[in-house]
Design a protein around this motif. Structure first.
Motif, PDB file in Angstrom:
ATOM      1  N   GLY A   1      -7.637  17.014  -3.929  1.00  0.00           N
ATOM      2  CA  GLY A   1      -9.015  16.874  -2.833  1.00  0.00           C
ATOM      3  C   GLY A   1      -8.861  14.787  -2.901  1.00  0.00           C
ATOM      4  O   GLY A   1     -10.028  14.605  -1.836  1.00  0.00           O
ATOM      5  N   PHE A   2      -8.374  14.792  -3.580  1.00  0.00           N
ATOM      6  CA  PHE A   2      -8.564  12.900  -3.604  1.00  0.00           C
ATOM      7  C   PHE A   2      -7.336  11.831  -2.620  1.00  0.00           C
ATOM      8  O   PHE A   2      -6.083  12.349  -2.849  1.00  0.00           O
ATOM      9  N   PHE A   3      -7.540  11.141  -2.100  1.00  0.00           N
ATOM     10  CA  PHE A   3      -6.756  10.391  -2.059  1.00  0.00           C
ATOM     11  C   PHE A   3      -6.655   9.311  -2.664  1.00  0.00           C
ATOM     12  O   PHE A   3      -7.713   8.182  -3.522  1.00  0.00           O
ATOM     13  N   TYR A   4      -4.998   8.555  -3.147  1.00  0.00           N
ATOM     14  CA  TYR A   4      -5.036   7.772  -4.175  1.00  0.00           C
ATOM     15  C   TYR A   4      -4.379   6.568  -3.668  1.00  0.00           C
ATOM     16  O   TYR A   4      -3.392   6.711  -3.192  1.00  0.00           O
ATOM     17  N   LEU A   5      -4.857   4.961  -3.657  1.00  0.00           N
ATOM     18  CA  LEU A   5      -4.597   4.207  -3.090  1.00  0.00           C
ATOM     19  C   LEU A   5      -3.840   3.615  -4.384  1.00  0.00           C
ATOM     20  O   LEU A   5      -4.537   2.819  -4.769  1.00  0.00           O
ATOM     21  N   VAL A   6      -2.147   3.570  -3.939  1.00  0.00           N
ATOM     22  CA  VAL A   6      -1.032   2.463  -5.244  1.00  0.00           C
ATOM     23  C   VAL A   6      -0.891   1.252  -4.931  1.00  0.00           C
ATOM     24  O   VAL A   6      -0.624   1.349  -3.344  1.00  0.00           O
ATOM     25  N   GLY A   7      -1.682  -0.004  -5.464  1.00  0.00           N
ATOM     26  CA  GLY A   7      -1.139  -1.350  -4.691  1.00  0.00           C
ATOM     27  C   GLY A   7      -0.345  -1.731  -5.173  1.00  0.00           C
ATOM     28  O   GLY A   7      -0.416  -1.495  -6.896  1.00  0.00           O
ATOM     29  N   SER A   8       0.411  -3.089  -5.095  1.00  0.00           N
ATOM     30  CA  SER A   8       0.976  -3.743  -5.920  1.00  0.00           C
ATOM     31  C   SER A   8      -0.029  -5.236  -6.488  1.00  0.00           C
ATOM     32  O   SER A   8       0.137  -6.139  -5.456  1.00  0.00           O
ATOM     33  N   ALA A   9      -0.116  -5.668  -7.567  1.00  0.00           N
ATOM     34  CA  ALA A   9      -0.684  -7.059  -7.723  1.00  0.00           C
ATOM     35  C   ALA A   9       0.134  -8.133  -8.325  1.00  0.00           C
ATOM     36  O   ALA A   9       0.894  -7.307  -8.884  1.00  0.00           O
ATOM     37  N   GLY A  10      -0.095  -9.255  -8.165  1.00  0.00           N
ATOM     38  CA  GLY A  10       0.781 -10.573  -9.070  1.00  0.00           C
ATOM     39  C   GLY A  10       1.734 -10.474  -8.286  1.00  0.00           C
ATOM     40  O   GLY A  10       1.564 -10.388  -6.752  1.00  0.00           O
ATOM     41  N   SER A  11       2.284 -11.602  -9.185  1.00  0.00           N
ATOM     42  CA  SER A  11       3.979 -12.338  -8.785  1.00  0.00           C
ATOM     43  C   SER A  11       4.955 -11.430  -8.286  1.00  0.00           C
ATOM     44  O   SER A  11       5.533 -10.927  -9.522  1.00  0.00           O
TER      45      SER A  11
ATOM     46  N   THR B   1       0.627  -1.184  -0.008  1.00  0.00           N
ATOM     47  CA  THR B   1      -0.242   0.000  -0.171  1.00  0.00           C
ATOM     48  C   THR B   1       0.429   1.688  -0.037  1.00  0.00           C
ATOM     49  O   THR B   1       1.939   1.316   0.662  1.00  0.00           O
ATOM     50  N   MET B   2       0.786   2.209  -0.824  1.00  0.00           N
ATOM     51  CA  MET B   2       0.539   3.637  -0.582  1.00  0.00           C
ATOM     52  C   MET B   2      -0.124   4.352  -0.832  1.00  0.00           C
ATOM     53  O   MET B   2      -0.721   4.252  -1.954  1.00  0.00           O
ATOM     54  N   ILE B   3      -0.295   5.529  -0.144  1.00  0.00           N
ATOM     55  CA  ILE B   3      -1.723   6.419  -0.942  1.00  0.00           C
ATOM     56  C   ILE B   3      -1.239   7.884  -0.111  1.00  0.00           C
ATOM     57  O   ILE B   3      -0.580   8.447   0.338  1.00  0.00           O
ATOM     58  N   VAL B   4      -1.261   8.814  -1.760  1.00  0.00           N
ATOM     59  CA  VAL B   4      -0.735  10.066  -1.518  1.00  0.00           C
ATOM     60  C   VAL B   4      -1.914  10.827  -2.534  1.00  0.00           C
ATOM     61  O   VAL B   4      -3.184  10.782  -2.727  1.00  0.00           O
ATOM     62  N   LYS B   5      -2.338  11.716  -2.031  1.00  0.00           N
ATOM     63  CA  LYS B   5      -2.863  12.655  -1.500  1.00  0.00           C
ATOM     64  C   LYS B   5      -3.008  14.349  -2.761  1.00  0.00           C
ATOM     65  O   LYS B   5      -1.410  14.363  -2.836  1.00  0.00           O
TER      66      LYS B   5
END
Length: 415
Positions: free
Chosen positions: A208-218, A201-205
């Motif tokens: 006015g929005f919070f963006y949730l960036v994550g990693s999927a897969g192997s 998880t990495m969240i950046v504002k």
């Protein structure tokens, strides 16, 4: 062996003074060593410090002035300070570095591969960005809080409050922390914000929005890795997060942000977003170089663009090979500073002793100052200074260094 070490150190110190000019380009990867799961902070000395999962024992730290040229700056722990209070045989994974209430605070995962109920998250502190972390202790482990695979911590401050988010393919959770960030706030319980598709998880504002960036897969299968960056957003820190089509992240719906290319396999687990002096946004992440998969998960960097709809994009959705470099200082049109950033603060085994290294043999002076400017000690040295801070009471203080290139003042905290 000694000759090799001297040559290596000389080359590293030379790289500290490398400059990037407007119009210059850089090539990926920016660091050719295996440094999975990078986290980055800009410290008070003006340098960026990058930490990574410990493919280098005790958590490696690299240092850069411009995000392009990096040199090894130490390790977060040594064998005496290494966290051992939980998962004693586990590795230290996915660190997250922050500056909280006057000290550097490092969150980290302790885990053994495949043991998803025995893993957990801890925290340690230091007065310096390049090592000396101590007072490491457990925040929680999976079996204690009933959440599987509690790794990959991410810290964020919002409206004067501290929060920690975490999770790895068994849902993403967040909880409020105490004012010092060193424990869970009394009475607070974890809240689920996303499903089991992602980790890291990495969240950046932004606007006015919070963006949730994550990693999927192997993440870790070389050329077979399916790792990729994905994103969802929300008006509120704890959600609900949705993809570009308005579908729920709790239902595992995300928009793809970055995926593999012919040159890079499995790009993912990104750092915090970083803004250069020209206002451009950058992100670092790991990936396997197709031409040298055996080198492990090396470090890449790309520019983040914000669209008219507010959503971020990276390059053309794939890692770049060569791009215009970030702009700092004169390259961004800023006046050259007289600040001398050539000094490095190094940890010692004795907490009362502070070691300062210069990158040249010119003499420099040092002073210990209280926060009100009262001198508590002073001296002169060349190349290396060992400063006795025993006269400093617990709390913040200043170290002022004057050398050939200018002045450097560093705020430190004695615990």
């Amino acid at each position: 062996m000694n000759i090799f070490r001297i040559v290596t150190i000389a080359l590293s110190l030379a790289c500290l003074s490398c400059t990037v000019k407007a119009g210059d380009t850089y090539q990926n990867p920016v660091i050719h060593y295996s440094l999975p799961d990078p986290t980055v902070i800009k410290a008070s000395d003006g340098f960026f410090y990058l930490y990574a999962t410990e493919d280098t024992h005790n958590v490696p730290i690299y240092r850069s002035k411009n995000l392009v040229n990096w040199v090894f700056a130490g390790t977060a722990f040594n064998d005496n300070t290494r966290p051992m209070d939980f998962v004693p045989n586990g590795g230290i994974w996915a660190p997250d570095i922050n500056y909280v209430n006057g000290q550097y605070v490092l969150y980290y995962s302790k885990s053994e591969w495949g043991k998803t109920w025995e893993c957990g998250i801890g925290v340690a502190v230091s007065s310096r960005p390049n090592g000396g972390f101590h007072d490491a202790h457990k925040l929680f482990i999976s079996s204690e809080i009933g959440i599987e695979n509690c790794i990959d911590p991410f810290f964020i401050q919002e409206d004067g409050h501290n929060y920690l988010f975490w999770g790895s393919f068994h849902d993403i959770y967040g909880v409020e922390l105490t004012e010092d960030g060193l424990s869970i706030k009394e009475g607070c319980t974890p809240k689920k914000i996303a499903g089991g598709l992602i980790e890291a998880t990495m969240i950046v504002k932004h606007d006015g929005f919070f963006y949730l960036v994550g990693s999927a897969g192997s993440c870790c299968e070389g050329a077979k890795s399916t790792y990729r960056l994905v994103v969802a957003r929300s008006r509120n820190l704890f959600g609900p997060y949705v993809d570009r089509n308005g579908r729920s992240a709790i239902g595992d719906n995300f928009t793809t942000l970055l995926t593999k290319s012919n040159e890079v396999y499995g790009p993912g687990h990104c750092s915090e977003f970083i803004t250069d002096d020209a206002g451009q946004t950058w992100v670092l992440y790991h990936g396997f170089q197709a031409s040298d998969v055996e080198a492990g998960r090396v470090v890449y960097m790309d520019k983040v663009e914000w669209g008219n709809d507010g959503w971020p994009t990276i390059s053309d959705g794939h890692p770049s090979v060569e791009s215009p470099a970030p702009l700092f200082g004169p390259a961004a049109g800023l006046q050259e500073s007289k600040l001398d950033n050539s000094f490095i603060f190094m940890p010692t085994e004795d907490r009362n002793m502070l070691r300062v290294e210069a990158d040249n043999d010119f003499p420099f002076t040092w002073q210990l100052l209280s926060m009100s400017g009262v001198t508590m000690g002073k001296g002169q040295a060349s190349r290396t200074a060992i400063i006795d801070t025993s006269m400093v009471a617990h709390g913040p203080y200043l170290v002022q260094l004057k050398g050939k290139n200018g002045v450097r003042t560093e705020k430190l905290l004695k615990l």
